[in-house]
Enzyme design. Structure first.
Site, PDB file in Angstrom:
ATOM      1  N   LYS A 280       0.851  -1.192   0.000  1.00 36.67           N
ATOM      2  CA  LYS A 280       0.000   0.000   0.000  1.00 36.67           C
ATOM      3  C   LYS A 280       0.887   1.242   0.000  1.00 36.67           C
ATOM      4  CE  LYS A 280      -4.373   1.458   1.955  1.00 36.67           C
ATOM      5  NZ  LYS A 280      -5.593   1.014   2.597  1.00 36.67           N
ATOM      6  N   GLU A 364     -20.516  -4.117   8.984  1.00 38.55           N
ATOM      7  CA  GLU A 364     -21.434  -3.255   9.720  1.00 38.55           C
ATOM      8  C   GLU A 364     -22.616  -4.017  10.297  1.00 38.55           C
ATOM      9  OE1 GLU A 364     -20.040  -2.478   6.782  1.00 38.55           O
ATOM     10  OE2 GLU A 364     -18.958  -0.617   7.129  1.00 38.55           O
ATOM     11  N   ARG A 392     -26.396  -0.465   5.359  1.00 39.02           N
ATOM     12  CA  ARG A 392     -26.541  -1.898   5.101  1.00 39.02           C
ATOM     13  C   ARG A 392     -26.967  -2.675   6.343  1.00 39.02           C
ATOM     14  NH1 ARG A 392     -20.834  -4.032   2.931  1.00 39.02           N
ATOM     15  NH2 ARG A 392     -21.598  -2.898   1.135  1.00 39.02           N
TER      16      ARG A 392
HETATM   17  C1  LIG Z   1     -19.417  -0.806   3.668  1.00 42.80           C
HETATM   18  C2  LIG Z   1     -18.176   0.030   3.781  1.00 42.80           C
HETATM   19  N1  LIG Z   1     -17.624   0.248   4.991  1.00 42.80           N
HETATM   20  C3  LIG Z   1     -16.517   1.010   5.101  1.00 42.80           C
HETATM   21  C4  LIG Z   1     -15.929   1.556   4.000  1.00 42.80           C
HETATM   22  C5  LIG Z   1     -14.724   2.482   4.159  1.00 42.80           C
HETATM   23  N2  LIG Z   1     -13.532   1.908   3.510  1.00 42.80           N
HETATM   24  C6  LIG Z   1     -13.125   2.313   2.296  1.00 42.80           C
HETATM   25  S1  LIG Z   1     -11.770   1.502   1.777  1.00 42.80           S
HETATM   26  C7  LIG Z   1     -11.680   0.631   3.203  1.00 42.80           C
HETATM   27  C8  LIG Z   1     -10.563  -0.345   3.397  1.00 42.80           C
HETATM   28  C9  LIG Z   1     -10.483  -1.305   2.265  1.00 42.80           C
HETATM   29  O1  LIG Z   1      -9.360  -2.122   2.424  1.00 42.80           O
HETATM   30  P1  LIG Z   1      -8.913  -3.030   1.218  1.00 42.80           P
HETATM   31  O2  LIG Z   1     -10.104  -3.633   0.582  1.00 42.80           O
HETATM   32  O3  LIG Z   1      -7.881  -3.958   1.716  1.00 42.80           O
HETATM   33  O4  LIG Z   1      -8.298  -2.026   0.165  1.00 42.80           O
HETATM   34  P2  LIG Z   1      -6.945  -1.167   0.289  1.00 42.80           P
HETATM   35  O5  LIG Z   1      -7.393   0.221   0.617  1.00 42.80           O
HETATM   36  O6  LIG Z   1      -6.095  -1.755   1.346  1.00 42.80           O
HETATM   37  O7  LIG Z   1      -6.337  -1.256  -1.059  1.00 42.80           O
HETATM   38  C10 LIG Z   1     -12.713   0.969   4.070  1.00 42.80           C
HETATM   39  C11 LIG Z   1     -12.911   0.411   5.418  1.00 42.80           C
HETATM   40  C12 LIG Z   1     -16.548   1.321   2.753  1.00 42.80           C
HETATM   41  N3  LIG Z   1     -16.078   1.859   1.619  1.00 42.80           N
HETATM   42  N4  LIG Z   1     -17.642   0.554   2.676  1.00 42.80           N
END
Ligand SMILES: Cc1ncc(C[n+]2csc(CCOP(=O)(O)OP(=O)(O)O)c2C)c(N)n1
Length: 618
Positions: A280, A364, A392
């Site tokens: 990342k 959630e 959700r």
């Molecule tokens: C339902 C929901 N909850 C929380 C989020 C906030 N959110 C956006 S990206 C993320 C982390 C995603 O991690 P990953 O899938 O590993 O992707 P990375 O950013 O590490 O590439 C979160 C918690 C979201 N987009 N949707």
């Protein structure tokens, strides 16, 4: 070939190896430059540059479908699919969206923004393809963070049992927004580590074999250890148990290596998982060092990585800090977050009370029912989730919390227009969703001070409640004891012409409107309706008695919102004066700055004044 000359992914298919490295660097530089000005999701995008190039070289989009989970890592995809000339407009009003949008490009196969949906969407598309007798590849790109969300398991379980051909590319960087959580995350770490270990050990084993005399013996002993590790690794084949064939882990920054794997698996007639390991923030040292801080960023200086303008602590951070201080003397307080402990303002709490904070991952629904269980077991959980992501968990709030009247307090951050992230991230349905549920109290503070008073109230009253607030609120020195549950407060002297009812951040625009109206000869009476549910019927009766017209103002969809609650109540009491509602129309609100969006929808000071005048004078 320069980025600006890439009109479509077909332009990069024949590029030689060294050109690809140069292209990846140019893309990185473009992403860093643009995000440093517009803000956006930096670290996730930097980690996915080579992966996206490899995917576009192997698959033939838009015929083949690429679905990005969350979609916050789609910048390279946008740059390679004919949108580089417009890239500087990303996240701006009427510019490119920061997430995939079907209405923006045929290369965006599915709109995303909320996590853990890509495998379900991909499975749906694969089934549509098969039912229609079509022939293309469907690829879901899913992060290890997104894989903590329950929908992923539902989709894997379904796809694996039916043997539907689709490819899941697991983009594993060990991070959600912060370090990833959960048992599967530990398993992925083991896969990464054991793979590295085995490779290293193979080299060691080969070297040992070459030692004259003792070589073979040492090698045999070594082989036994190695097999033990490999057996443990095989027993842990999570995806295989779900009916997927698993490949990996492979280096997510080695374009050629990934291409070889994708090419050999393309058109394979069954569900596959390709496990790709990325870093990342790759290529920008500030983001590599602090991937969590550079997950989603406001405009910043490239050299120092520092924000261009200090926003100050969020309202959530103030609330989180206050709950941390209360928790010292309230052992019953605990906190539940869904992969957003820092973003919702509970970083300090997690350090002070690590055993009383539960980050459940991007889950959630589970967070809400788990909190209900905690409340049933005698604790007082605060559930901190952005309002948009709580959508959700509607059923869990209704059936698991409210039906049992359990004392769970929801802290709903980013309520109202969220700004540059756009339609998937605005909090514009919270009131309509929550006020439909019996037993639920809905509150909205207009200041940090009022938020603290609401938290006190929530703690002392054992019932379900939700407190909605935006990222920032004006610093107002409100008098002590301003908030009283179920009552509303006058913010101006009692005038006769019209009463404006509103709450939270939009009160600032209402104040401006009141001044503009006053200079137009209309004396408005501004009321802070901080308890949205239940309504203050005493206040409405008072206005009815005085025959004062009512205008409600809300940063929320009109349908089902605060205004419609007031209008329904007024209809019931045969309100003797006009009642009008100002808010957002029945359409998804795009991305852009809050101030420009308020202006566009007539919710800035002059817009509100105009509409109030029309409501009063006709
Ligand atoms: C339902 C929901 N909850 C929380 C989020 C906030 N959110 C956006 S990206 C993320 C982390 C995603 O991690 P990953 O899938 O590993 O992707 P990375 O950013 O590490 O590439 C979160 C918690 C979201 N987009 N949707």
């Amino acid at each position: 070939m320069k980025l600006k000359d890439i009109a479509s992914p077909s332009s990069i298919k024949a590029l030689p190896e060294k050109e690809l490295k140069r292209l990846a660097s140019e893309i990185r530089a473009e992403i860093i430059r643009t995000v440093s000005v517009n803000g956006g999701h930096l670290a996730s995008n930097l980690g996915a540059v080579e992966l996206t190039i490899a995917l576009h070289r192997v698959f033939d989009c838009p015929e083949d479908k690429l679905i990005f989970d969350v979609g916050h890592q789609c910048y390279t995809h946008k740059l390679l699919t004919g949108r580089s000339a417009d890239f500087s407009t990303i996240r701006k009003l009427d510019g490119l969206c920061g997430f995939p949008r079907r209405e923006e490009s045929p290369y965006d196969a599915f709109n995303t923004g909320h996590a853990s949906t890509a495998i379900s969407a991909a499975l749906g598309m694969a089934r549509a393809r098969d039912m229609r007798g079509e022939n293309y590849n469907v690829v879901a790109v899913v992060g290890d963070g997104a894989l903590t969300g329950g929908m992923c398991y539902e989709a894997l379980n379904d796809a694996g049992s039916q043997n539907t051909p689709l490819m899941v590319v697991l983009n594993d960087n060990g991070m959600s927004i912060s370090r990833n959580v959960g048992a599967l995350s530990k398993q992925l770490t083991r896969l990464r580590v054991s793979r590295g270990w085995l490779e290293t050990k193979k080299n060691v084993a080969d070297a040992l074999r070459r030692v004259p005399g003792v070589g073979e013996k040492l090698h045999d002993a070594f082989q036994r250890v190695k097999n033990r590790i490999r057996n443990a690794f095989i027993r842990d084949k999570f995806f295989t148990a779900l009916g997927f064939q698993y490949f990996g882990p492979i280096d997510g920054h080695d374009i050629q290596g990934m291409e070889r794997v994708f090419r050999s698996l393309k058109n394979v007639d069954r569900p596959l998982v390709v496990h790709v390991v990325t870093k990342k923030g790759s290529g920008f040292h500030h983001a590599e060092e602090k991937p969590d801080a550079f997950h989603g960023v406001a405009p910043f200086y490239i050299e120092t990585g520092r924000a261009r303008s200090e926003l100050g602590p969020s309202v959530g951070t103030v609330g989180g800090g206050y709950i941390t201080s209360l928790a010292e003397n309230h052992p019953e307080i605990c906190v539940v977050t869904a992969a957003m402990t820092e973003s919702t303002g509970f970083g300090e709490f997690s350090k002070r009370f690590p055993k009383r904070l539960f980050d459940v991952g991007i889950a959630e629904e589970h967070a809400v029912t788990m909190a209900a269980g905690m409340a049933a077991g005698g604790m007082r959980p605060f559930v901190a989730i952005y309002e948009t992501f709580l959508q959700r968990a509607f059923d869990q709030i209704a059936v698991d919390v409210c039906l049992q009247n359990l004392p769970v307090c929801f802290l709903l951050d980013r309520a109202g227009i969220g700004g540059e992230d756009g339609a998937t991230h605005h909090g514009l349905m919270g009131v309509s969703m929550l006020r439909a549920i019996p037993n639920m109290a809905v509150l909205a503070p207009r200041s940090e001070h009022e938020l603290k008073e609401m938290i006190n109230w929530a703690l002392s009253h054992g019932r379900p409640c939700a407190i909605r607030y935006p990222r920032s609120l004006p610093k107002i020195k409100a008098p002590e004891g301003m908030f009283r549950f179920g009552t509303w407060q006058s913010l101006t002297p009692h005038y006769r012409d019209v009463a404006i009812l509103a709450s939270s951040a939009i009160l600032r625009e209402c104040e401006e409107a009141v001044e503009l109206l006053s200079s137009d000869g209309i004396e408005a009476y501004l009321i802070n309706a901080s308890t949205i549910q239940p309504l203050n019927t005493d206040c409405l009766k008072y206005l009815a008695q005085k025959k004062i017209p009512i205008v409600t103002v809300e940063e929320h969809f009109l349908s089902g919102g605060f205004g419609s609650a007031v209008a329904a109540c007024c209809a019931k009491m045969k309100f003797p004066a006009p009642v009008a509602m100002i808010g957002l129309p029945d359409e998804f609100v795009p991305h852009g700055s809050r101030s420009l969006l308020l202006q566009r929808y007539g919710l800035d000071g002059p817009g509100i004044a105009r509409q109030v005048k029309k409501a009063v004078k006709g």
